[in-house]
Design a protein around this motif. Structure first.
Motif, PDB file in Angstrom:
ATOM      1  N   LYS A 207       0.830  -1.192   0.000  1.00 52.14           N
ATOM      2  CA  LYS A 207       0.000   0.000   0.000  1.00 52.14           C
ATOM      3  C   LYS A 207       0.876   1.258   0.000  1.00 52.14           C
ATOM      4  N   LYS A 208       1.877   1.228   0.849  1.00 52.92           N
ATOM      5  CA  LYS A 208       2.786   2.370   0.916  1.00 52.92           C
ATOM      6  C   LYS A 208       3.453   2.614  -0.421  1.00 52.92           C
ATOM      7  N   ALA A 209       3.836   1.528  -1.076  1.00 52.93           N
ATOM      8  CA  ALA A 209       4.548   1.665  -2.339  1.00 52.93           C
ATOM      9  C   ALA A 209       3.603   1.941  -3.498  1.00 52.93           C
ATOM     10  N   GLY A 210       2.288   1.764  -3.249  1.00 47.62           N
ATOM     11  CA  GLY A 210       1.307   2.025  -4.297  1.00 47.62           C
ATOM     12  C   GLY A 210       1.310   0.989  -5.407  1.00 47.62           C
ATOM     13  N   VAL A 211       1.559  -0.253  -5.041  1.00 50.33           N
ATOM     14  CA  VAL A 211       1.558  -1.322  -6.046  1.00 50.33           C
ATOM     15  C   VAL A 211       0.742  -2.510  -5.532  1.00 50.33           C
TER      16      VAL A 211
ATOM     17  N   LEU B  39       8.185   6.379   0.067  1.00 49.58           N
ATOM     18  CA  LEU B  39       8.195   5.204   0.926  1.00 49.58           C
ATOM     19  C   LEU B  39       9.083   5.484   2.127  1.00 49.58           C
ATOM     20  N   ASN B  40       8.670   4.997   3.297  1.00 48.65           N
ATOM     21  CA  ASN B  40       9.449   5.217   4.526  1.00 48.65           C
ATOM     22  C   ASN B  40       9.783   6.689   4.716  1.00 48.65           C
ATOM     23  N   GLY B  41       8.898   7.572   4.253  1.00 50.36           N
ATOM     24  CA  GLY B  41       9.155   9.003   4.404  1.00 50.36           C
ATOM     25  C   GLY B  41      10.201   9.532   3.442  1.00 50.36           C
ATOM     26  N   VAL B  42      10.619   8.696   2.482  1.00 51.76           N
ATOM     27  CA  VAL B  42      11.601   9.148   1.496  1.00 51.76           C
ATOM     28  C   VAL B  42      10.895   9.270   0.150  1.00 51.76           C
ATOM     29  N   SER B  43      11.060  10.446  -0.461  1.00 55.70           N
ATOM     30  CA  SER B  43      10.418  10.660  -1.747  1.00 55.70           C
ATOM     31  C   SER B  43      11.459  10.521  -2.850  1.00 55.70           C
TER      32      SER B  43
END
Lengths: 559, 280
Positions: free
Chosen positions: A189-193, A469-473
């Motif tokens: 979900k976080k990765a949008g996949v 992801l993990n707060g890293v864009s």
């Protein structure tokens, strides 16, 4: 033939071995057409193990195994497919896919034909076998898709005995389950996949359904690509005239007859591949005189995309590349003394430098592979069998190779094999440090198991897509840094990302940082970076080693 | 005239208090820095000077067994003072010291000298020498002493973490280390000396892993009748190691030995280890 799975007159009553081969081929071809899409579904934007490619390689080997055999007995064909899948399985998803076929084949064992009832049982057993094959099954993966597909098949069977109708529901449910994988697995979900392995399975099931519905699935260009992949085999000198020429072109015309053209080309040379339809035909053939097939083709229509290559040169190039890439043999590195009772280590290594390090530390067999290049179960098995000892330790050194390594370990029945589940190259090197060929097998394995966890791994690579992801864009094409597989830093400059990464890795107690620079990094720039790092971080010692790995500018081991 | 005198060589690392207490005769071995040959008798070459030189020297030192003449002279003096001499030396497989003692005894009084190959070095040899001296003082028969020393040998082990593999590699006496060819400069071998053989017990890359590995190996071999901590110019390390293993001390006092230069040449500075005799 598989390269053109033209719709057979579908006989819903008799689904024999040949029909099963065509179904599997359709699943393979539909996946072939979409495998690049599946490859894109990585949680982290790293050039990772390529789930789509891995599942496709697995399916290709599965279908090939069945097609090589003339059997029309559904049970035998299913067993051949399962065997082919297992030997060809690559990556975790490929290995789970091979388990699905194992389960399916188990149900069909004594059956001459596939019936709707057997399909339903087969799907159930497939899912259960796959779950059993994984030590800690995780929902939101290919397993969930397989299980829900099996559940839907059972529900559908209660209402209909029509195979196509059942499969329609199965595919719809599998797609639905796939869409829900991000709800089950937060990382997706976080990765949008959606899950990549699940996606691959959906394409296989969908391909089978499309085939049964009478739709054609053709994948010509990939077939040609496959032929190139099998270069090594194709390059064997065929006769005393030498290697000859590799000729490829596309013939366009009207009312072309593929079978006639194929027969004609086949007479002219070897390794023939002729696919297409009445308006366009792709030709690939090895000949001693390239003029002959070209003249013939011109008589039938217009030709384009002509490629003629001297295979003698190709072969020499290939030999040079193999020698350069594998960095092996390294004649000056002596193998540890071993006899049948010793413990030997088989390891996966990517890059010439890393291969050297593994050799120096005593690895007996190296398997070329790593990111985007996962070796198959068969390749691992063969490496295990080449080792002259009865006790073997395998280091997969990549999270996508662990399952294939475990499968290979189970298949190596004449040897005792322990897989140490190393997830990165630095972890593998750390695990190999305490290796003692003359030690007690269990103790050596325990020491290596412990040593693998005594190092943190950093990776610096180029992002393959944009993600947050993990707060890293991250933007596609940016440089990213990962710590133990999790995205940690991003930036536009390799040196800066490496510094930021090491800052995070050295936050705790850290004594030694080993930097393995990749194939595309110059030694001078790496040395300059290490000097800067030593000045920035006076605490740990730094050691620079040539890794030669692809894709990863730097691999970092911190201990 | 005394009944029995104990002789050994300077690789035994036995603390001088015991050497004096039991009047043990220690034949020095030699370290060569180029043309300069120095006895590791603690006078010509002190441990402190040696390790400082070892780190700074451009000439890597070599070692040699005591000259036959010197061994003969010391053995002759012992034979003047005692009816019998029991000599326990460094392993014949690793050094020519044993052979020098053998030749000395042969030329002097073969029937009055009993020679034992200790199969060990440093305090692995030291514990055997000390046991023989204690038993001799207590009045034990020669046969009983020899039997006791031989019985210790299979139970005696040394584990050591070297700071680098370079010295062991250059030394050439250990084939696996001599064959080492690595891209890693920083590799720390953990060696195991047992029964005259130097084995590779493990390899690590950091000092804290080296420390932990030593502790793990030692704990797996406990309990002990004898335990000594060894180091090469690394007293802090030896101190920490002795604290970490405090619960394993046998009844006697803590023994820490800085390893003699002749062994230091082969293992390098900043090493850490233990010599133990396991309980039977």
């Amino acid at each position: 033939m598989a390269e053109n799975t033209s719709p057979p007159p579908h006989d819903r009553a008799a689904c024999d071995g040949e029909a099963l081969k065509r179904m599997a081929a359709a699943g393979r071809d539909w996946l072939d057409r979409h495998h690049a899409t599946v490859n894109q579904l990585n949680v982290f934007p790293v050039p990772d193990g390529d789930t789509g490619t891995n599942m496709l390689m697995t399916m290709r080997n599965a279908v090939q195994e069945a097609e090589r055999n003339g059997s029309n007995h559904a049970g035998q064909v299913a067993a051949l497919i399962a065997h082919g899948a297992m030997m060809g399985s690559r990556g975790n998803s490929g290995t789970i896919l091979s388990q699905l076929w194992q389960g399916f084949a188990h149900v069909l064992k004594e059956q001459e034909a596939l019936s709707p009832e057997l399909l339903v049982h087969g799907l159930r057993e497939a899912a259960e076998t796959a779950y059993r094959g994984v030590i800690q099954p995780v929902e939101g993966t290919i397993l969930t898709v397989a299980r829900e597909a099996a559940e839907e098949a059972e529900a559908a069977y209660a209402e209909t005995r029509d195979m196509v109708a059942i499969l329609e529901r199965v595919v719809a449910r599998a797609k639905d389950a796939l869409e829900r994988t991000p709800e089950m697995l937060p990382i997706l979900k976080k990765a949008g996949v959606v899950d990549s392995g699940g996606s691959g399975l959906v394409y296989i099931l969908e391909g089978i359904l499309l085939h049964l519905q009478g739709q054609a699935i053709t994948v010509e260009h990939e077939r040609a690509a496959e032929a190139v992949e099998n270069l090594a085999a194709a390059l064997a000198p065929e006769d005393e005239l030498g290697y000859g020429y590799d000729v490829q072109f596309i013939l366009q015309g009207e009312n072309l007859d593929v079978n006639v053209v194929r027969a004609a080309i086949d007479q002219m040379g070897w390794s023939t591949l002729v696919v297409g339809d009445e308006r366009a035909i792709k030709v690939h053939v090895h000949v001693h005189d390239p003029g002959i097939p070209l003249s013939y083709a011109v008589s039938l229509g217009t030709i384009s995309d002509i490629v003629v290559e001297n295979m003698q040169e190709q072969f020499h190039e290939y030999v040079r590349e193999r020698a350069a890439e594998q960095g092996d043999p390294e004649p000056e590195i002596a193998l540890p003394e071993m006899d049948e009772e010793s413990v030997a280590v088989v390891t996966v290594a990517s890059g010439k430098g890393l291969a050297r390090v593994f050799r120096q530390l005593g690895a007996a067999e190296l398997i070329d592979g790593g990111q985007t290049n996962n070796p198959s179960t068969q390749e691992i098995l063969e490496a295990i069998q080449r080792v002259p000892t009865r006790k073997v330790i395998v280091l997969p050194n990549n999270k996508n190779i662990i399952l294939a390594a475990e499968q290979a370990a189970r298949l190596a029945t004449d040897q005792e094999v322990i897989v140490i589940p190393t997830r990165t190259m630095p972890q593998g090197i750390s695990a190999l440090l305490p290796y003692d060929p003359q030690g007690d097998f269990e103790k050596v394995a325990a020491a290596m198991q412990q040593a693998k966890d005594e190092i943190a791994t950093g990776e610096v690579t180029t992002a393959t897509r944009s993600v947050e992801l993990n707060g890293v864009s991250v933007q596609e094409g940016q440089i990213i840094g990962l710590i133990d597989g999790a995205l940690a830093v991003a930036g536009n400059n390799i040196g800066q990302v490496l510094k930021d990464l090491i800052a995070q890795m050295c936050a705790g107690d850290c004594e030694l940082i080993t930097l393995y620079y990749g194939a595309n990094v110059q030694e001078d720039e790496a040395r300059a970076l290490v000097e800067e790092l030593s000045a920035l971080y006076p605490g740990p010692e730094f050691e620079l080693v040539y890794g030669g790995q692809a894709h990863y500018h730097y691999l970092v081991g911190a201990e | 005239m005394r009944r029995l005198l104990i002789m050994t060589d300077s690789t035994c690392d036995l603390p001088s208090a015991w050497v004096e207490r039991y009047d043990i005769r220690v034949v020095p071995t030699y370290v060569q820095f180029g043309q300069e040959s120095l006895a590791d008798d603690g006078v010509q070459l002190t441990r402190k000077d040696f390790y400082r030189r070892l780190i700074n020297t451009p000439i890597y030192p070599t070692t040699s067994a005591p000259p036959l003449g010197q061994t003969q002279a010391m053995m002759a003096r012992a034979l003047d003072e005692a009816e019998h001499v029991l000599a326990i030396t460094a392993p014949a497989k690793l050094s020519s010291i044993y052979n020098t003692f053998h030749l000395a005894a042969k030329t002097l009084a073969p029937h009055r000298v009993t020679l034992i190959d200790s199969t060990q070095l440093s305090m692995g040899l030291g514990w055997q020498v000390l046991t023989a001296a204690e038993m001799a003082e207590a009045g034990a028969e020669l046969e009983a002493i020899v039997a006791a020393v031989r019985a210790m040998q299979p139970r005696t082990h040394i584990w050591a973490a070297l700071d680098s593999i370079q010295s062991l590699r250059s030394s050439g006496r250990v084939s696996w280390a001599a064959a080492w060819l690595g891209d890693f400069f920083k590799i720390k071998p953990i060696i195991h000396l047992h029964d005259s053989e130097v084995h590779s017990a493990s390899r690590v890359r950091t000092t804290h892993r080296a420390f932990d590995t030593l502790i793990q190996l030692t704990r797996a071999a406990a309990p002990f009748s004898h335990l000594a901590f060894l180091h090469t110019s690394n007293p802090e390390g030896a101190q920490r190691l002795s604290e970490a293993l405090a619960d394993l001390y046998p009844q006697r006092e803590i023994v820490t030995a800085e390893v003699t230069p002749v062994i230091g040449v082969h293992v390098g500075a900043k090493g850490l280890g233990l010599a133990v005799v396991r309980k039977s």
